[in-house]
Design an enzyme around this catalytic site. Structure first.
Site, PDB file in Angstrom:
ATOM      1  N   HIS A  21      21.197   4.850   4.067  1.00 42.21           N
ATOM      2  CA  HIS A  21      21.912   4.362   5.489  1.00 42.21           C
ATOM      3  C   HIS A  21      20.636   4.377   6.395  1.00 42.21           C
ATOM      4  O   HIS A  21      19.673   5.188   6.591  1.00 42.21           O
ATOM      5  CB  HIS A  21      22.781   5.427   5.942  1.00 42.21           C
ATOM      6  CG  HIS A  21      24.145   5.615   5.040  1.00 42.21           C
ATOM      7  ND1 HIS A  21      24.532   6.745   4.965  1.00 42.21           N
ATOM      8  CD2 HIS A  21      24.583   4.861   4.050  1.00 42.21           C
ATOM      9  CE1 HIS A  21      25.711   6.468   4.193  1.00 42.21           C
ATOM     10  NE2 HIS A  21      25.508   5.447   3.518  1.00 42.21           N
ATOM     11  N   GLU A  54      19.286   7.290   8.972  1.00 43.71           N
ATOM     12  CA  GLU A  54      18.795   8.447   8.556  1.00 43.71           C
ATOM     13  C   GLU A  54      17.691   8.690   8.182  1.00 43.71           C
ATOM     14  O   GLU A  54      17.123   8.336   6.887  1.00 43.71           O
ATOM     15  CB  GLU A  54      20.117   8.969   7.653  1.00 43.71           C
ATOM     16  CG  GLU A  54      21.455   8.890   7.903  1.00 43.71           C
ATOM     17  CD  GLU A  54      22.437   9.007   6.682  1.00 43.71           C
ATOM     18  OE1 GLU A  54      22.307   9.512   5.936  1.00 43.71           O
ATOM     19  OE2 GLU A  54      23.837   8.759   7.273  1.00 43.71           O
ATOM     20  N   HIS A  94      20.124  12.009   2.451  1.00 37.98           N
ATOM     21  CA  HIS A  94      20.981  11.730   3.599  1.00 37.98           C
ATOM     22  C   HIS A  94      20.869  12.768   4.741  1.00 37.98           C
ATOM     23  O   HIS A  94      20.499  13.940   4.551  1.00 37.98           O
ATOM     24  CB  HIS A  94      22.460  11.496   3.341  1.00 37.98           C
ATOM     25  CG  HIS A  94      22.691  10.371   2.305  1.00 37.98           C
ATOM     26  ND1 HIS A  94      23.275   9.223   2.873  1.00 37.98           N
ATOM     27  CD2 HIS A  94      22.838  10.315   1.204  1.00 37.98           C
ATOM     28  CE1 HIS A  94      23.510   8.057   1.997  1.00 37.98           C
ATOM     29  NE2 HIS A  94      23.054   8.947   0.755  1.00 37.98           N
ATOM     30  N   GLU A 142      22.724  16.107   1.361  1.00 34.60           N
ATOM     31  CA  GLU A 142      22.977  15.801   2.948  1.00 34.60           C
ATOM     32  C   GLU A 142      22.218  17.106   3.743  1.00 34.60           C
ATOM     33  O   GLU A 142      22.245  18.234   3.393  1.00 34.60           O
ATOM     34  CB  GLU A 142      24.568  16.153   3.272  1.00 34.60           C
ATOM     35  CG  GLU A 142      25.046  14.616   2.682  1.00 34.60           C
ATOM     36  CD  GLU A 142      25.150  13.626   3.984  1.00 34.60           C
ATOM     37  OE1 GLU A 142      24.438  14.130   4.818  1.00 34.60           O
ATOM     38  OE2 GLU A 142      25.919  12.578   3.624  1.00 34.60           O
TER      39      GLU A 142
END
Length: 301
Positions: free
Chosen positions: A22, A25, A98, A152
């Site tokens: 993404h 990020e 992420h 994450e």
């Protein structure tokens, strides 16, 4: 399976650490670039978000009509490089990096609660781990490899990089790579129970019936309380006029991805998970003789 049985698994000869899936990020992007520069100098492709096209571009469907966007082309290139997904030639392990705007700390996300490689890595990192519902048709980047998970880390606003979040990600990746080295060298990892969080459902923001516009925000008592138990009748939302809306679920569950910026367009204010214990068996790498015997058994079948 006996609890003390040692499961022999193939060597993890190829590991892919991916960042920038993404495009906003940044911790994973900077970390991946730093590690790739150590190996060789190469041109970095334009930073784009692959968020919306991964499900289509990695799926077995044929090409879509019309011009193919860059993100879809790039996704197919990644599938060819790391996979193809589901093939014997796919890399052994994918770690997809992420960032989240939610207060989730360092969290590891997998698509199966019986991938012993991933669960042992989760144990090694001693981090909060939660697994999504078992989803053999997942088309996310970390599903391309034979084993894979997403790392994450947050909270971090999209489009910026925070040094403490970057440092946590760097340490997490290094611990993961250390574990891979231990595993490949023949170390035996003992079996043990591991707590995981299995996603149950998503909750959307309260919306106006006619305009569908959001009419409430996450309640201040819930904000930043990711993985803290949410009980029925606990404050959930606060309307813009000041009214408290409470959680009406039948059971206490664990919220995560609370108020994640990227999920507004998806209609997700937070996700809820159920915590449970999974027995992870002892594992070690296959010897060459065991690998050959396994291949012969597959050929006979």
């Amino acid at each position: 399976m006996e609890v003390d049985e040692v499961v022999r698994l193939p060597r993890l000869s190829r590991v892919a650490v991916c960042g920038g899936t993404h495009g906003n990020e940044l911790s994973g992007e900077f970390l991946a670039k730093k590690k790739s520069r150590r190996r060789r100098s190469r041109k970095t492709p334009p930073r784009q978000s692959l968020n919306r096209c991964r499900m289509v571009s990695l799926s077995p469907r044929g090409p879509l009509p019309g011009a193919v966007p860059y993100e879809m082309i790039r996704s197919r290139e990644l599938n060819a490089t790391l996979g193809p997904k589901g093939s014997p030639g796919a890399v052994e392990l994918v770690c997809d990096l992420h960032n989240t705007t939610a207060n989730m700390g360092l969290c590891l996300i997998a698509y199966s609660d019986c991938d012993w490689i991933c669960l042992h890595i989760f144990r090694h990192l001693q981090a909060s781990a939660h697994s999504g519902k078992i989803n053999p048709k997942s088309y996310s980047l970390d599903s391309v490899g034979k084993h894979g998970f997403a790392m994450e880390i947050g909270p971090q606003p999209h489009g910026v990089v925070r040094s403490n979040v970057y440092a946590a990600m760097k340490a997490g990746v290094q611990h993961m790579l250390d574990w891979v080295c231990f595993f490949n060298s023949g170390s035996t990892f003992e079996g043990e129970y591991v707590d995981v969080f299995t996603m149950i459902k998503h909750i959307d923001y309260p919306r106006d019936r006619e305009t569908r516009k959001i009419r409430a925000a996450i309640h201040p008592q819930l904000q930043d309380q990711d993985f803290c138990l949410l009980h029925p009748e606990d404050p959930l939302f606060q309307t813009f006029s000041g009214e408290t809306l409470r959680y009406k679920g039948d059971e206490a569950l664990y919220p995560f991805f609370i108020n994640e910026c990227a999920y507004y367009e998806k209609g997700i204010a937070l996700s809820l998970a159920r915590k449970r214990r999974v027995m992870v068996p002892a594992i070690r790498v296959q010897t060459e003789r065991e690998r050959q015997a396994h291949m012969e058994e597959e050929e006979e079948e």
